[in-house]
Design a protein around this motif. Structure first.
Motif, mmCIF file in Angstrom:
data_model
loop_
_atom_site.group_PDB
_atom_site.id
_atom_site.type_symbol
_atom_site.label_atom_id
_atom_site.label_comp_id
_atom_site.label_asym_id
_atom_site.label_seq_id
_atom_site.Cartn_x
_atom_site.Cartn_y
_atom_site.Cartn_z
ATOM 1 N N VAL A 68 0.833 -1.208 0.000
ATOM 2 C CA VAL A 68 0.000 0.000 0.000
ATOM 3 C C VAL A 68 0.864 1.253 0.000
ATOM 4 O O VAL A 68 0.565 2.235 -0.694
ATOM 5 C CB VAL A 68 -0.949 -0.011 1.220
ATOM 6 C CG1 VAL A 68 -1.656 1.332 1.360
ATOM 7 C CG2 VAL A 68 -1.974 -1.131 1.082
ATOM 8 N N GLN A 69 1.955 1.219 0.761
ATOM 9 C CA GLN A 69 2.833 2.394 0.828
ATOM 10 C C GLN A 69 3.496 2.661 -0.522
ATOM 11 O O GLN A 69 3.588 3.816 -0.959
ATOM 12 C CB GLN A 69 3.904 2.187 1.900
ATOM 13 C CG GLN A 69 4.847 3.364 2.081
ATOM 14 C CD GLN A 69 4.120 4.612 2.534
ATOM 15 O OE1 GLN A 69 3.191 4.547 3.322
ATOM 16 N NE2 GLN A 69 4.526 5.756 2.028
ATOM 17 N N GLN A 72 0.919 4.085 -2.791
ATOM 18 C CA GLN A 72 0.598 5.448 -2.396
ATOM 19 C C GLN A 72 1.688 6.421 -2.829
ATOM 20 O O GLN A 72 1.406 7.511 -3.335
ATOM 21 C CB GLN A 72 0.405 5.515 -0.877
ATOM 22 C CG GLN A 72 -0.112 6.858 -0.384
ATOM 23 C CD GLN A 72 -0.365 6.840 1.117
ATOM 24 O OE1 GLN A 72 0.124 5.968 1.818
ATOM 25 N NE2 GLN A 72 -1.120 7.810 1.613
ATOM 26 N N THR A 75 1.435 6.973 -6.565
ATOM 27 C CA THR A 75 0.315 7.866 -6.893
ATOM 28 C C THR A 75 0.649 9.308 -6.544
ATOM 29 O O THR A 75 0.372 10.237 -7.316
ATOM 30 C CB THR A 75 -0.946 7.427 -6.136
ATOM 31 O OG1 THR A 75 -1.243 6.057 -6.455
ATOM 32 C CG2 THR A 75 -2.133 8.295 -6.520
ATOM 33 N N MET A 76 1.249 9.513 -5.362
ATOM 34 C CA MET A 76 1.622 10.855 -4.949
ATOM 35 C C MET A 76 2.660 11.464 -5.895
ATOM 36 O O MET A 76 2.626 12.668 -6.183
ATOM 37 C CB MET A 76 2.189 10.831 -3.526
ATOM 38 C CG MET A 76 1.167 10.466 -2.463
ATOM 39 S SD MET A 76 -0.170 11.665 -2.387
ATOM 40 C CE MET A 76 -1.288 10.866 -1.241
ATOM 41 N N SER A 150 -7.249 11.379 -0.886
ATOM 42 C CA SER A 150 -6.872 9.979 -1.141
ATOM 43 C C SER A 150 -5.947 9.448 -0.049
ATOM 44 O O SER A 150 -6.073 8.296 0.382
ATOM 45 C CB SER A 150 -6.192 9.865 -2.512
ATOM 46 O OG SER A 150 -5.006 10.632 -2.560
ATOM 47 N N GLN A 151 -5.042 10.307 0.430
ATOM 48 C CA GLN A 151 -4.136 9.873 1.494
ATOM 49 C C GLN A 151 -4.911 9.574 2.782
ATOM 50 O O GLN A 151 -4.666 8.556 3.443
ATOM 51 C CB GLN A 151 -3.084 10.942 1.750
ATOM 52 C CG GLN A 151 -2.099 10.559 2.854
ATOM 53 C CD GLN A 151 -1.060 11.633 3.074
ATOM 54 O OE1 GLN A 151 -0.992 12.603 2.329
ATOM 55 N NE2 GLN A 151 -0.243 11.476 4.109
ATOM 56 N N ILE A 154 -6.924 6.281 2.352
ATOM 57 C CA ILE A 154 -6.060 5.097 2.394
ATOM 58 C C ILE A 154 -5.619 4.803 3.818
ATOM 59 O O ILE A 154 -5.594 3.639 4.258
ATOM 60 C CB ILE A 154 -4.840 5.302 1.472
ATOM 61 C CG1 ILE A 154 -5.282 5.281 0.000
ATOM 62 C CG2 ILE A 154 -3.785 4.224 1.713
ATOM 63 C CD1 ILE A 154 -4.169 5.621 -0.971
ATOM 64 N N THR A 198 4.994 10.132 3.302
ATOM 65 C CA THR A 198 4.289 10.538 2.083
ATOM 66 C C THR A 198 4.388 12.036 1.852
ATOM 67 O O THR A 198 4.622 12.498 0.732
ATOM 68 C CB THR A 198 2.810 10.126 2.172
ATOM 69 O OG1 THR A 198 2.719 8.716 2.413
ATOM 70 C CG2 THR A 198 2.081 10.449 0.883
ATOM 71 N N THR A 202 6.411 13.749 -1.215
ATOM 72 C CA THR A 202 5.719 14.630 -2.162
ATOM 73 C C THR A 202 6.482 15.929 -2.358
ATOM 74 O O THR A 202 6.656 16.409 -3.492
ATOM 75 C CB THR A 202 4.295 14.931 -1.656
ATOM 76 O OG1 THR A 202 3.574 13.700 -1.506
ATOM 77 C CG2 THR A 202 3.549 15.824 -2.640
#
Length: 308
Positions: A68-69, A72, A75-76, A150-151, A154, A198, A202
């Motif tokens: 998942v990380q 994520q 996606t970020m 989204s973050q 999740i 995250t 980013t």
């Protein structure tokens, strides 16, 4: 400043170079170093916590969290690149808006603007640029809020899944409640580290894109010229300027800024160049003065014998 001082005048006047310089200013090397450090520390902490989960036999849970990380972060990265691309594109439009505002409010330019009755044109141009800029800003806000939403979603799902797996596994195996509390505290630390990682990642993605713009400006070809010695014997003879089939195209432009310019300026004659912003008025003057060479054509300064 050192890089700019070594660029040729023609390159400095190139609109593409001006945009690159504005983009290069957006980088903070201190922030970039801080973000790299933050990502490294958070990754080490995340790996250590997942190792602890694996030691207690929760391999599947550790793999789920890791998967998942990674998803994520990917996606970020994609969304952050879009946001930063919009911010970079706004650099040129913001520079144009500031320039138009300065023309409309600066007391040195107001007389000329009124003389040529350009107030309405400049205002409409500024309004159009501002509207386009606002639309881009709206897109950027949508992307940013989508990232945050989204973050959060999740993290809620992952937190609930982790607690459920821990409770079901420990309850069915008959292990002590103390182990459940210990693993719950470990998972709690995970859900502190993951959002922090995250967020820092980013910011790092954005800074890396800005660093590319920074290096792109530093890679521009330099032209270092020695200062010419000043000649105390100035030429005071009348001169005539002849321009023949003059062309100029900036390196980053596909089209010519000036095309097939032909003109003659006689001694003592006063002329004015009138045109839209970016049409090449200042460029033509600088070419005549010899500040940088033309793409094609020639400019001649000829001595003229005045009649007595």
């Amino acid at each position: 400043m050192e890089k700019t001082s070594k660029l040729s005048t023609a390159l400095l006047e190139d609109p593409g170079t001006k945009t690159k310089r504005e983009k290069a200013k957006r980088l903070s090397l201190i922030d970039l170093l801080d973000q790299w450090t933050g990502v490294t520390v958070q990754l080490i902490t995340l790996v250590a916590l997942m190792v602890v989960l694996s030691v207690y036999g929760f391999y599947i849970l550790a793999l789920i969290i890791l998967g998942v990380q990674i998803l994520q972060l990917y996606t970020m990265k994609q969304m952050s690149q879009r946001v930063e691309a919009i911010s970079a594109d706004q650099t040129s439009s913001v520079r144009m808006i500031n320039y138009l505002v300065d023309l409309l409010v600066n007391r040195d330019t107001i007389p000329e603007v009124r003389m040529y009755r350009m107030s309405s044109y400049l205002f409409s141009s500024m309004k159009e640029s501002f509207t386009n800029n606002f639309k881009q800003m709206h897109r950027k806000v949508i992307y940013s809020e989508s990232l945050n939403f989204s973050q959060s979603l999740i993290m809620i799902l992952l937190n609930a899944t982790t607690i459920a797996i821990l409770a079901i596994t420990i309850g069915s195996s008959g292990q002590s409640a103390g182990l459940f509390v210990l693993l719950l505290q470990i998972s709690g630390q995970l859900f502190i580290v993951i959002p922090s990682l995250t967020r820092v990642y980013t910011d790092l993605v954005k800074s890396r894109l800005r660093y590319q713009n920074y290096t792109s400006y530093l890679d521009l070809e330099e032209q270092v010229l020695r200062d010419q010695e000043v000649n105390s014997n100035r030429n005071t003879d009348p001169m005539e300027v002849q321009v023949h089939q003059l062309f100029l195209r900036y390196p980053t432009n596909a089209n010519n800024t000036l095309s097939n310019i032909n003109m003659t300026i006689h001694p003592g004659e006063r002329i004015a160049f009138v045109g839209e912003n970016g049409s090449g008025k200042s460029t033509l003057v600088k070419l005549i003065l010899g500040l940088y060479p033309a793409t094609a054509g020639n400019i001649q300064w000829l001595k003229v014998r005045m009649k007595s």
